[in-house]
Design a protein around this motif. Structure first.
Motif, PDB file in Angstrom:
ATOM      1  N   ARG A  51     -34.298 -17.520 -10.282  1.00 46.51           N
ATOM      2  CA  ARG A  51     -33.972 -18.271  -9.056  1.00 46.51           C
ATOM      3  C   ARG A  51     -32.479 -18.322  -8.703  1.00 46.51           C
ATOM      4  N   ALA A  52     -31.672 -17.463  -9.332  1.00 49.89           N
ATOM      5  CA  ALA A  52     -30.232 -17.465  -9.002  1.00 49.89           C
ATOM      6  C   ALA A  52     -29.578 -16.167  -9.481  1.00 49.89           C
ATOM      7  N   HIS A  53     -28.443 -15.826  -8.912  1.00 53.40           N
ATOM      8  CA  HIS A  53     -27.597 -14.781  -9.504  1.00 53.40           C
ATOM      9  C   HIS A  53     -26.130 -15.093  -9.228  1.00 53.40           C
ATOM     10  N   LEU A  54     -25.291 -14.496 -10.051  1.00 53.19           N
ATOM     11  CA  LEU A  54     -23.849 -14.753  -9.933  1.00 53.19           C
ATOM     12  C   LEU A  54     -23.108 -13.424  -9.802  1.00 53.19           C
ATOM     13  N   VAL A  55     -22.156 -13.376  -8.868  1.00 53.05           N
ATOM     14  CA  VAL A  55     -21.336 -12.175  -8.680  1.00 53.05           C
ATOM     15  C   VAL A  55     -19.879 -12.582  -8.858  1.00 53.05           C
ATOM     16  N   HIS A  56     -19.098 -11.746  -9.586  1.00 51.45           N
ATOM     17  CA  HIS A  56     -17.663 -12.040  -9.684  1.00 51.45           C
ATOM     18  C   HIS A  56     -16.856 -10.764  -9.525  1.00 51.45           C
ATOM     19  N   TYR A  57     -15.712 -10.885  -8.884  1.00 51.63           N
ATOM     20  CA  TYR A  57     -14.783  -9.754  -8.777  1.00 51.63           C
ATOM     21  C   TYR A  57     -13.378 -10.259  -8.477  1.00 51.63           C
ATOM     22  N   ALA A  58     -12.406  -9.380  -8.746  1.00 49.86           N
ATOM     23  CA  ALA A  58     -10.998  -9.752  -8.536  1.00 49.86           C
ATOM     24  C   ALA A  58     -10.609  -9.517  -7.075  1.00 49.86           C
ATOM     25  N   ILE A  59      -9.746 -10.371  -6.551  1.00 45.85           N
ATOM     26  CA  ILE A  59      -9.187 -10.175  -5.206  1.00 45.85           C
ATOM     27  C   ILE A  59      -7.681 -10.443  -5.268  1.00 45.85           C
ATOM     28  N   ASP A  60      -7.025 -10.397  -4.131  1.00 46.69           N
ATOM     29  CA  ASP A  60      -5.593 -10.688  -4.045  1.00 46.69           C
ATOM     30  C   ASP A  60      -4.806  -9.857  -5.072  1.00 46.69           C
ATOM     31  N   ALA A 104     -15.978  -0.378 -12.233  1.00 49.92           N
ATOM     32  CA  ALA A 104     -17.444  -0.340 -12.360  1.00 49.92           C
ATOM     33  C   ALA A 104     -18.014  -1.699 -11.997  1.00 49.92           C
ATOM     34  N   VAL A 105     -19.344  -1.732 -11.819  1.00 52.05           N
ATOM     35  CA  VAL A 105     -20.019  -3.029 -11.732  1.00 52.05           C
ATOM     36  C   VAL A 105     -20.943  -3.125 -12.937  1.00 52.05           C
ATOM     37  N   ALA A 106     -20.777  -4.213 -13.688  1.00 51.98           N
ATOM     38  CA  ALA A 106     -21.625  -4.441 -14.863  1.00 51.98           C
ATOM     39  C   ALA A 106     -22.750  -5.384 -14.456  1.00 51.98           C
ATOM     40  N   ILE A 107     -23.995  -4.914 -14.658  1.00 50.26           N
ATOM     41  CA  ILE A 107     -25.157  -5.732 -14.274  1.00 50.26           C
ATOM     42  C   ILE A 107     -25.751  -6.327 -15.547  1.00 50.26           C
ATOM     43  N   ARG A 108     -25.802  -7.666 -15.595  1.00 50.19           N
ATOM     44  CA  ARG A 108     -26.245  -8.343 -16.819  1.00 50.19           C
ATOM     45  C   ARG A 108     -27.464  -9.217 -16.543  1.00 50.19           C
ATOM     46  N   ASP A 109     -28.179  -9.488 -17.630  1.00 46.97           N
ATOM     47  CA  ASP A 109     -29.351 -10.349 -17.545  1.00 46.97           C
ATOM     48  C   ASP A 109     -29.006 -11.720 -18.130  1.00 46.97           C
ATOM     49  N   ARG A 136     -10.796  -8.420 -14.178  1.00 43.76           N
ATOM     50  CA  ARG A 136      -9.970  -7.655 -13.228  1.00 43.76           C
ATOM     51  C   ARG A 136     -10.505  -6.236 -13.079  1.00 43.76           C
ATOM     52  N   LYS A 137     -10.983  -5.688 -14.202  1.00 45.32           N
ATOM     53  CA  LYS A 137     -11.349  -4.267 -14.226  1.00 45.32           C
ATOM     54  C   LYS A 137     -12.719  -4.007 -13.596  1.00 45.32           C
ATOM     55  N   GLU A 138     -13.649  -4.915 -13.878  1.00 47.21           N
ATOM     56  CA  GLU A 138     -15.038  -4.693 -13.448  1.00 47.21           C
ATOM     57  C   GLU A 138     -15.505  -5.812 -12.551  1.00 47.21           C
ATOM     58  N   THR A 139     -16.386  -5.485 -11.612  1.00 45.78           N
ATOM     59  CA  THR A 139     -17.087  -6.560 -10.930  1.00 45.78           C
ATOM     60  C   THR A 139     -18.335  -6.856 -11.767  1.00 45.78           C
ATOM     61  N   GLY A 140     -18.888  -8.039 -11.610  1.00 49.46           N
ATOM     62  CA  GLY A 140     -20.032  -8.424 -12.427  1.00 49.46           C
ATOM     63  C   GLY A 140     -21.160  -8.962 -11.583  1.00 49.46           C
ATOM     64  N   LEU A 141     -22.378  -8.632 -11.975  1.00 50.71           N
ATOM     65  CA  LEU A 141     -23.577  -9.205 -11.362  1.00 50.71           C
ATOM     66  C   LEU A 141     -24.467  -9.696 -12.483  1.00 50.71           C
ATOM     67  N   LEU A 151     -15.848 -15.923  -7.038  1.00 51.67           N
ATOM     68  CA  LEU A 151     -17.202 -16.149  -7.558  1.00 51.67           C
ATOM     69  C   LEU A 151     -18.161 -16.425  -6.408  1.00 51.67           C
ATOM     70  N   ILE A 152     -19.326 -15.803  -6.468  1.00 54.92           N
ATOM     71  CA  ILE A 152     -20.397 -16.127  -5.513  1.00 54.92           C
ATOM     72  C   ILE A 152     -21.661 -16.373  -6.328  1.00 54.92           C
ATOM     73  N   ALA A 153     -22.209 -17.558  -6.184  1.00 50.91           N
ATOM     74  CA  ALA A 153     -23.458 -17.876  -6.874  1.00 50.91           C
ATOM     75  C   ALA A 153     -24.522 -18.067  -5.808  1.00 50.91           C
ATOM     76  N   ALA A 154     -25.573 -17.260  -5.868  1.00 50.36           N
ATOM     77  CA  ALA A 154     -26.668 -17.387  -4.888  1.00 50.36           C
ATOM     78  C   ALA A 154     -27.824 -18.096  -5.574  1.00 50.36           C
ATOM     79  N   VAL A 155     -28.315 -19.149  -4.926  1.00 46.28           N
ATOM     80  CA  VAL A 155     -29.308 -20.018  -5.550  1.00 46.28           C
ATOM     81  C   VAL A 155     -30.470 -20.232  -4.581  1.00 46.28           C
ATOM     82  N   ASP A 156     -31.729 -20.161  -5.080  1.00 46.97           N
ATOM     83  CA  ASP A 156     -32.888 -20.536  -4.249  1.00 46.97           C
ATOM     84  C   ASP A 156     -32.808 -22.048  -4.039  1.00 46.97           C
TER      85      ASP A 156
END
Ligand code: FAD
Length: 399
Positions: A215-224, A74-79, A205-210, A231-236
């Motif tokens: 002015r920013a958001h963070l995404v995380h997910y497992a690879i390899d 799943a993807v868990a979307i958090r505030d 490992r189980k979930e991706t996260g947003l 981790l990807i952090a998008a920032v204005d």
């Protein structure tokens, strides 16, 4: 295709490699020119939604993707204000049931290696690494590309020229008279760390996260195969460096997320090395085709990564263009390329608009953020999925 000359593809990224593979499988010769001396991955992770994974699986790459990729549940979307889950959208089995293909998260190096190995096994593809293009000319029935390799100049003649050379495309600027890449006002910070180093409460490992925040958001997910966390952090941000991909300062990224929940700060602290990218797009008035030259992938629709669809659109482009060029009918090359644009442009325009919209929605603050959270909660996962059907449920139109 009404021509026996090879298709000349410039750029061996996701778009160029997928196209070369699709063309070769359809019996068409390919000359693939890549300026890098070695095919190495750029960036860290990539999410492959079912519209893209289905194409790669059709090409026989499923086992290789499964060996290194991860299928999140799943993807868990958090505030960022409360740290609470706003909604959780199922991926795993739901993607298979709904679209017949998986949602996969994977290291770009693994995707690129999978595509490269498959291309290298195709005798119809000739890959030239370290090819610096010096000129491109179009004639009535042919295209001619001149390139230097190891100090020697060579000429490559083909029936069609495909610019798959990324958001800073030289083919776009030199052949299609398009403009340079445009900075979007956002930066992406990227890093990975070993999953075994994580002892926090989140099941990475189980979930991706947003995580959405001002002015920013963070995404995380497992690879390899679950061994690493991406981790990807998008920032204005205002981009002031000359380069568009630079080492990122840990102090700066910590600072950008200083007021965020402890779990986010813990995540940001994990990697030793961060890289910072200027997020750029292709200019909005980019022409797609000129005579026998056509652009695909980021070269023509480089976009914000906020629906995780740039690579997926490149893969779709490749699949559609290859089947149009391979179709056994009497349409001219120019007619085929024009059909390609009419099939692809409306869709990629719509995806680009959604990516821009998501950027604004994710980065809301205060009351607007509260209203956003309420709308998302009320909609629930089913409505979120419905809103993505047109992207994830796409299948190629054979024409
Ligand atoms: C932070 C971030 C996260 C992202 N996440 C996702 C995601 O989760 N899912 C997704 O689908 N997409 C994602 N994307 C988008 C995705 O990475 C791109 O859309 C995709 O890589 C585009 O592929 P491409 O082949 O068109 O271009 P590129 O991958 O840029 O490849 C271009 C190739 O052309 C070569 N080249 C360039 N110039 C020349 C030249 N003159 N001659 C010869 N060769 C040349 C380059 O060396 C390169 O190999 C993300 C992007 C970013 C920045």
């Amino acid at each position: 295709m009404p021509d026996q000359l090879p298709v000349v593809v410039v750029g061996a990224g996701i778009a160029g490699l997928t196209l070369s593979l699709c063309l070769a499988r359809a019996g068409i010769q390919v000359t693939l020119l890549e300026k890098a001396e070695r095919l190495r991955e750029v960036g860290a992770g990539l999410q492959l939604s079912p519209n893209a994974s289905s194409i790669l699986i059709d090409l026989g790459l499923g086992p290789a993707l499964d060996a290194t990729g991860v299928r999140p549940e799943a993807v868990a979307i958090r505030d960022s204000a409360s740290g609470e889950v706003v909604t959780r959208m199922p991926l795993g089995g739901v993607m298979m049931d709904r679209y017949g293909a998986p949602y996969i998260v994977i290291h770009r190096a693994d995707l690129q290696a999978t595509l490269r190995d498959a291309v290298m096994n195709e005798p119809r593809v000739t890959l030239h690494l370290g090819a610096e293009i010096t000129s491109i000319r179009q004639f009535k029935d042919t295209v001619e590309v001149q390139a230097t390799r190891g100090g020697k100049s060579s000429t490559y003649t083909g029936s069609v020229l495909v610019g798959a050379d990324g958001v800073r495309s030289m083919v776009r600027q030199k052949v299609l008279a398009g403009g340079p890449a445009v900075y979007t006002g956002r930066t992406a910070w990227r890093a990975t760390f070993q999953a075994s180093d994580w002892h926090g409460a989140l099941d990475l490992r189980k979930e991706t996260g947003l995580w959405m925040g001002p002015r920013a958001h963070l995404v995380h997910y497992a690879i390899d195969a679950g061994r690493e966390i991406n981790l990807i952090a998008a920032v204005d941000d205002d981009w002031i460096e000359d380069d568009w991909d630079v080492p990122g300062s840990k102090l700066q990224i910590r600072d950008a997320f200083a007021d965020w929940p402890a779990q986010v700060r813990e995540l940001i602290d994990k990697p030793d090395i961060w890289r910072k990218w200027a997020l750029c797009g292709a200019p909005s008035n980019t022409p797609w085709v000129r005579e026998r030259a056509v652009l695909i992938g980021d070269a023509v629709h480089g976009m914000l990564p906020f629906v995780a669809q740039g690579g997926a659109m490149a893969i779709e482009d490749a699949r559609v263009l290859a089947s149009l060029l391979a179709a056994e009918d009497d349409r001219s090359i120019e007619e085929r390329l024009s059909t390609f644009v009419s099939l692809r442009k409306p869709r990629t325009d719509k995806v680009m608009a959604m990516a821009r919209r998501n950027g604004s929605i994710y980065h809301l603050d205060g009351l607007s953020a509260k209203a956003r959270n309420m709308v998302m909660r009320l909609a629930g996962p089913e409505r979120l999925l419905d809103a993505l059907d047109w992207i994830y449920g796409w299948t190629p139109v054979e024409s």
